[in-house]
Design an enzyme around this catalytic site. Structure first.
Site, PDB file in Angstrom:
ATOM      1  N   GLN A   1     -31.044 -10.275   8.840  1.00 33.20           N
ATOM      2  CA  GLN A   1     -31.396  -8.939   8.378  1.00 33.20           C
ATOM      3  C   GLN A   1     -31.669  -8.926   6.873  1.00 33.20           C
ATOM      4  O   GLN A   1     -31.134  -8.121   6.132  1.00 33.20           O
ATOM      5  CB  GLN A   1     -30.314  -7.924   8.745  1.00 33.20           C
ATOM      6  N   HIS A   2     -32.527  -9.864   6.460  1.00 32.31           N
ATOM      7  CA  HIS A   2     -32.922  -9.941   5.058  1.00 32.31           C
ATOM      8  C   HIS A   2     -34.200 -10.777   4.919  1.00 32.31           C
ATOM      9  O   HIS A   2     -34.672 -11.364   5.880  1.00 32.31           O
ATOM     10  CB  HIS A   2     -31.801 -10.531   4.190  1.00 32.31           C
ATOM     11  N   ALA A   3     -34.730 -10.792   3.710  1.00 30.96           N
ATOM     12  CA  ALA A   3     -35.840 -11.659   3.325  1.00 30.96           C
ATOM     13  C   ALA A   3     -35.440 -12.297   1.991  1.00 30.96           C
ATOM     14  O   ALA A   3     -34.329 -12.056   1.497  1.00 30.96           O
ATOM     15  CB  ALA A   3     -37.129 -10.860   3.182  1.00 30.96           C
TER      16      ALA A   3
END
Length: 133
Positions: free
Chosen positions: A50-52
């Site tokens: 749930q990130h970049a």
């Protein structure tokens, strides 16, 4: 550097003694490996990632079991099932990614182009859209 994730097929070698798959930096995968970690013991209903990133590239390999990876680079949204130790997923920094649907025996190996740096993470989806749109 490409800005799109892709599947990398890993060569499988073996004989009657068993199988072996080799991953080499700047050959099998397109970057220097600076960090290696693996995710395991994750319940199927739990979501990870749930990130970049701003700069880190990663390669994900389910060395055991399986999981699903959701990808969003603002141009496309897709899901990839990782269920083979000979199938690797290259994640570019602009890939918002989430891993879920872990099998009970899943071991997800992650090879990263950079050392851990909390400033490299984009953890809010609205910020991700702002940066990569």
């Amino acid at each position: 550097m490409s800005n799109s994730s892709k599947i990398i097929e890993l060569n499988q070698l073996g004989d009657e003694r068993g199988l072996l798959t080799v991953i080499e930096e700047n050959s099998t995968i397109p970057f220097d490996i600076k960090r290696v970690f693996y995710i395991y013991g994750t319940a199927s209903e739990v979501s990870r990632g749930q990130h970049a990133h701003y700069k880190t590239r990663q390669v994900l390999v389910a060395v055991s079991g399986s999981c699903t990876v959701s990808l969003d680079n603002t141009d496309r949204k897709t899901e990839v099932v990782l269920n083979s130790p000979t199938k690797a997923l290259l994640l570019e920094p602009n890939d918002w990614h989430e891993m879920y649907n872990f099998s009970s025996d899943c071991v997800l190996l992650v090879l990263a182009s950079h050392l851990f740096d909390s400033e490299d993470y984009i953890r809010e989806y609205t910020k991700f859209i702002e940066v990569y749109s």
